[in-house]
Design a protein around this motif. Structure first.
Motif, mmCIF file in Angstrom:
data_model
loop_
_atom_site.group_PDB
_atom_site.id
_atom_site.type_symbol
_atom_site.label_atom_id
_atom_site.label_comp_id
_atom_site.label_asym_id
_atom_site.label_seq_id
_atom_site.Cartn_x
_atom_site.Cartn_y
_atom_site.Cartn_z
ATOM 1 N N LYS A 192 36.638 34.674 32.800
ATOM 2 C CA LYS A 192 35.225 34.284 32.643
ATOM 3 C C LYS A 192 34.720 33.501 33.862
ATOM 4 O O LYS A 192 34.330 32.337 33.758
ATOM 5 C CB LYS A 192 35.024 33.483 31.362
ATOM 6 C CG LYS A 192 35.368 34.240 30.101
ATOM 7 C CD LYS A 192 35.260 33.366 28.875
ATOM 8 C CE LYS A 192 35.592 34.087 27.612
ATOM 9 N NZ LYS A 192 36.888 34.699 27.521
ATOM 10 N N ALA A 197 29.479 40.885 28.702
ATOM 11 C CA ALA A 197 30.008 39.524 28.850
ATOM 12 C C ALA A 197 30.073 39.094 30.313
ATOM 13 O O ALA A 197 30.158 37.900 30.595
ATOM 14 C CB ALA A 197 31.407 39.438 28.228
ATOM 15 N N LEU A 198 30.018 40.051 31.241
ATOM 16 C CA LEU A 198 30.159 39.738 32.669
ATOM 17 C C LEU A 198 28.935 40.123 33.499
ATOM 18 O O LEU A 198 28.873 39.779 34.683
ATOM 19 C CB LEU A 198 31.378 40.469 33.235
ATOM 20 C CG LEU A 198 32.728 40.118 32.634
ATOM 21 C CD1 LEU A 198 33.785 41.095 33.111
ATOM 22 C CD2 LEU A 198 33.110 38.688 32.996
ATOM 23 N N GLN A 212 32.101 48.435 36.917
ATOM 24 C CA GLN A 212 32.815 48.100 35.683
ATOM 25 C C GLN A 212 32.367 46.725 35.176
ATOM 26 O O GLN A 212 32.113 46.549 33.984
ATOM 27 C CB GLN A 212 34.322 48.056 35.931
ATOM 28 C CG GLN A 212 34.984 49.388 36.061
ATOM 29 C CD GLN A 212 36.478 49.234 36.315
ATOM 30 O OE1 GLN A 212 36.930 48.267 36.918
ATOM 31 N NE2 GLN A 212 37.253 50.190 35.847
ATOM 32 N N ILE A 213 32.300 45.772 36.083
ATOM 33 C CA ILE A 213 31.925 44.411 35.712
ATOM 34 C C ILE A 213 30.483 44.366 35.210
ATOM 35 O O ILE A 213 30.180 43.756 34.181
ATOM 36 C CB ILE A 213 32.150 43.450 36.891
ATOM 37 C CG1 ILE A 213 33.657 43.292 37.148
ATOM 38 C CG2 ILE A 213 31.481 42.102 36.657
ATOM 39 C CD1 ILE A 213 34.021 42.603 38.446
ATOM 40 N N ASP A 231 29.752 45.522 31.629
ATOM 41 C CA ASP A 231 30.291 44.693 30.555
ATOM 42 C C ASP A 231 29.282 43.585 30.233
ATOM 43 O O ASP A 231 29.014 42.728 31.070
ATOM 44 C CB ASP A 231 31.619 44.079 31.006
ATOM 45 C CG ASP A 231 32.324 43.331 29.899
ATOM 46 O OD1 ASP A 231 31.653 42.710 29.047
ATOM 47 O OD2 ASP A 231 33.563 43.347 29.897
ATOM 48 N N TRP A 250 38.745 44.128 36.310
ATOM 49 C CA TRP A 250 37.818 43.985 35.190
ATOM 50 C C TRP A 250 38.457 43.232 34.021
ATOM 51 O O TRP A 250 37.852 42.313 33.457
ATOM 52 C CB TRP A 250 37.326 45.367 34.758
ATOM 53 C CG TRP A 250 36.544 45.348 33.488
ATOM 54 C CD1 TRP A 250 35.292 44.815 33.314
ATOM 55 C CD2 TRP A 250 36.952 45.853 32.228
ATOM 56 N NE1 TRP A 250 34.912 44.978 31.996
ATOM 57 C CE2 TRP A 250 35.920 45.615 31.313
ATOM 58 C CE3 TRP A 250 38.107 46.493 31.783
ATOM 59 C CZ2 TRP A 250 35.988 45.987 29.984
ATOM 60 C CZ3 TRP A 250 38.169 46.874 30.457
ATOM 61 C CH2 TRP A 250 37.115 46.628 29.580
ATOM 62 N N LEU A 251 39.692 43.592 33.683
ATOM 63 C CA LEU A 251 40.362 42.901 32.573
ATOM 64 C C LEU A 251 40.610 41.432 32.897
ATOM 65 O O LEU A 251 40.450 40.556 32.036
ATOM 66 C CB LEU A 251 41.672 43.607 32.225
ATOM 67 C CG LEU A 251 41.521 44.979 31.590
ATOM 68 C CD1 LEU A 251 42.882 45.653 31.422
ATOM 69 C CD2 LEU A 251 40.800 44.895 30.261
ATOM 70 N N GLN A 252 40.988 41.155 34.140
ATOM 71 C CA GLN A 252 41.199 39.764 34.544
ATOM 72 C C GLN A 252 39.888 38.980 34.479
ATOM 73 O O GLN A 252 39.867 37.822 34.065
ATOM 74 C CB GLN A 252 41.778 39.700 35.966
ATOM 75 C CG GLN A 252 43.196 40.192 36.076
ATOM 76 C CD GLN A 252 44.180 39.269 35.375
ATOM 77 O OE1 GLN A 252 43.969 38.074 35.276
ATOM 78 N NE2 GLN A 252 45.255 39.840 34.886
ATOM 79 N N ALA A 253 38.797 39.600 34.896
ATOM 80 C CA ALA A 253 37.488 38.938 34.851
ATOM 81 C C ALA A 253 37.098 38.619 33.408
ATOM 82 O O ALA A 253 36.581 37.536 33.121
ATOM 83 C CB ALA A 253 36.428 39.818 35.507
ATOM 84 N N ARG A 254 37.328 39.545 32.503
ATOM 85 C CA ARG A 254 37.005 39.296 31.079
ATOM 86 C C ARG A 254 37.767 38.093 30.546
ATOM 87 O O ARG A 254 37.231 37.296 29.784
ATOM 88 C CB ARG A 254 37.325 40.525 30.237
ATOM 89 C CG ARG A 254 36.302 41.617 30.376
ATOM 90 C CD ARG A 254 36.494 42.715 29.355
ATOM 91 N NE ARG A 254 36.492 42.264 27.981
ATOM 92 C CZ ARG A 254 35.405 42.120 27.218
ATOM 93 N NH1 ARG A 254 34.223 42.400 27.723
ATOM 94 N NH2 ARG A 254 35.498 41.722 25.972
ATOM 95 N N GLU A 255 39.017 37.982 30.931
ATOM 96 C CA GLU A 255 39.844 36.884 30.446
ATOM 97 C C GLU A 255 39.494 35.551 31.119
ATOM 98 O O GLU A 255 39.429 34.521 30.466
ATOM 99 C CB GLU A 255 41.319 37.219 30.706
ATOM 100 C CG GLU A 255 42.277 36.210 30.105
ATOM 101 C CD GLU A 255 43.722 36.642 30.270
ATOM 102 O OE1 GLU A 255 44.519 35.796 30.706
ATOM 103 O OE2 GLU A 255 44.038 37.811 29.958
#
Length: 92
Positions: free
Chosen positions: A48, A75-76, A69-70, A73, A41-46
């Protein structure tokens, strides 16, 4: 045409590496691999991504939980997720 970002999440590093190399060779893609679902999830946020390829069965956290999780969010939430699995069963 702009470069499309593809995010591959799978615990099999050999598979993600092969898929990354194949996609980057065949098209205008930037591919990020993640082999630990707990970091996804954190990698996906970064990163994009424009699309996510996500393994269903992984240790620690499964693909369904990562997808939740994705999706939670904002943004995702719009990013398409394609589930992948190596599980094969034969119906008899």
């Amino acid at each position: 045409m702009s470069t499309k970002r593809i995010f591959i999440i799978d615990d099999e590093a050999g598979f993600t590496r092969l898929l990354k190399l194949t996609l980057e060779k065949k098209g205008d893609y930037q591919v990020l691999e993640e082999n630990d679902g707990t970091n996804a999830w954190l990698q996906a946020r970064e990163f994009k991504p424009h699309i996510i390829f996500l393994d269903i069965v992984m240790p620690k956290i499964d693909g369904g939980d990562v997808a939740r999780q994705i999706r939670s969010d904002p943004a995702l939430a719009h990013v398409p997720i394609v589930f992948l699995t190596a599980i094969v069963s034969r119906s008899e």
